[in-house]
Enzyme design. Structure first.
Site, PDB file in Angstrom:
ATOM      1  N   SER A 139       0.859  -1.190   0.000  1.00  0.00           N
ATOM      2  CA  SER A 139       0.000   0.000   0.000  1.00  0.00           C
ATOM      3  C   SER A 139       0.889   1.231   0.000  1.00  0.00           C
ATOM      4  CB  SER A 139      -0.854  -0.012   1.274  1.00  0.00           C
ATOM      5  OG  SER A 139      -1.498   1.224   1.473  1.00  0.00           O
ATOM      6  N   TYR A 152      -2.266  -1.105  10.462  1.00  0.00           N
ATOM      7  CA  TYR A 152      -2.196  -1.235   8.998  1.00  0.00           C
ATOM      8  C   TYR A 152      -0.866  -0.701   8.470  1.00  0.00           C
ATOM      9  CZ  TYR A 152      -4.011  -1.015   4.170  1.00  0.00           C
ATOM     10  OH  TYR A 152      -4.221  -1.192   2.825  1.00  0.00           O
TER      11      TYR A 152
END
Ligand code: NAD
Length: 257
Positions: A139, A152
């Site tokens: 990401s 995350y």
């Protein structure tokens, strides 16, 4: 080298980015393993529909990517794994003091550790086949941080490290490992974040999209699953044979800032 006849395992592939990548790989003639932990009739029907549409073998194998033995069992059940796409992931948004410990553990397990366990079983299969591609869907949050996403961001940074180590351990073999780092893609994961983000910032959902989510993405457009699937195909191509241990971003300029 094309992906035709190769076997691809895509973790977390009944929805969003994983399904988009699995669909494109099947369209290009790869045999595909779809995965999630749900094991519903719809999951198996989705595999049958993909197989019928593209004339390849598509299997659905249930495995919970939060469990190390099930991560390893997924690759063992696949039997062959030429292309491994570590894609399964979840999100939770909360400030650190209120971040539930069980959410932290689940995100670290699913978004980071699962890639270690699947890779550990897939590499010997790739070595036996004499070719392999490990593609980790990280990401922009593997390269940059945002508030309220402690687990995350930590997990995605960890995946970046694993990508580099996997590339070095396979550097002298016809195997590569790279990370794809998307910015925001409008999948169910992001759709679920919009109300959470609105609540954390005390703003409306429309403002959350405009002022928080796409604020960091200079293009002001969501990335699409089709664009990411195209990047996977590139990483599987001969042109990418020396591309290893690195990052392909698709973030509308986010990490240029
Ligand atoms: P999604 O929620 O649409 O899909 C996630 C998939 O993972 C689903 O198939 C789900 O069933 C599966 N999954 C969840 N928990 C699982 C578990 N324990 N075991 C097995 N499968 C499980 O999400 P998405 O947006 O398509 O995200 C896919 C990946 O892309 C994730 O790793 C995510 O972090 C990453 N990513 C997404 C975006 C984005 O904006 N959507 C941006 C960058 C990176």
């Amino acid at each position: 080298m094309s992906v035709t006849g190769k076997t691809a395992v895509v973790t977390g592939s009944t929805s969003g980015i994983g399904l988009g990548i699995a669909t494109e790989l099947a369209r290009q003639g790869a045999n595909v393993v779809l995965n999630s932990y749900t094991d519903n009739e719809e999951d198996h029907a989705q595999a049958r529909a993909l197989a019928e549409a593209h004339g390849t073998t598509v299997r659905y194998i249930a495995a919970d990517m939060s469990k190390p033995d099930q991560c390893r069992g997924l690759i063992e059940a696949a039997g062959v794994c030429d292309i491994l796409v570590n894609n399964a992931g979840i999100q939770h948004v909360a400030p650190i003091p209120e971040f539930p410990a069980e959410k932290w553990d689940a995100i670290i397990a699913i978004n980071m550790s699962s890639a270690f366990h699947t890779t550990a079983v897939a590499l010997p299969m790739m070595r036996a086949a004499g070719w392999g591609r490990v593609i980790n869907i990280a990401s922009a949050h593997g390269l940059r941080a945002s508030p309220y996403k402690s687990a995350y961001v930590t997990a995605k940074h960890g995946v970046m490290g694993l990508t580099k180590v996997t590339a070095l351990e396979t550097a002298q073999e016809p195997i590569t490992c790279n990370a794809i780092c998307p910015g925001y893609v409008l999948t169910p994961m992001v759709e679920q974040q919009i109300p959470d983000t609105a609540r954390e910032y005390g703003i409306s959902e429309e403002e959350a999209v405009e002022k928080v989510i796409l604020l960091k993405q200079p293009s002001k457009e969501f990335v699409t699953v089709e664009q990411l699937a195209g990047m996977v195909l590139f990483l599987c191509s001969d042109a990418a044979a020396q591309v290893t241990g690195t990052t392909l971003t698709a973030d509308g300029g986010w990490t240029a800032q």
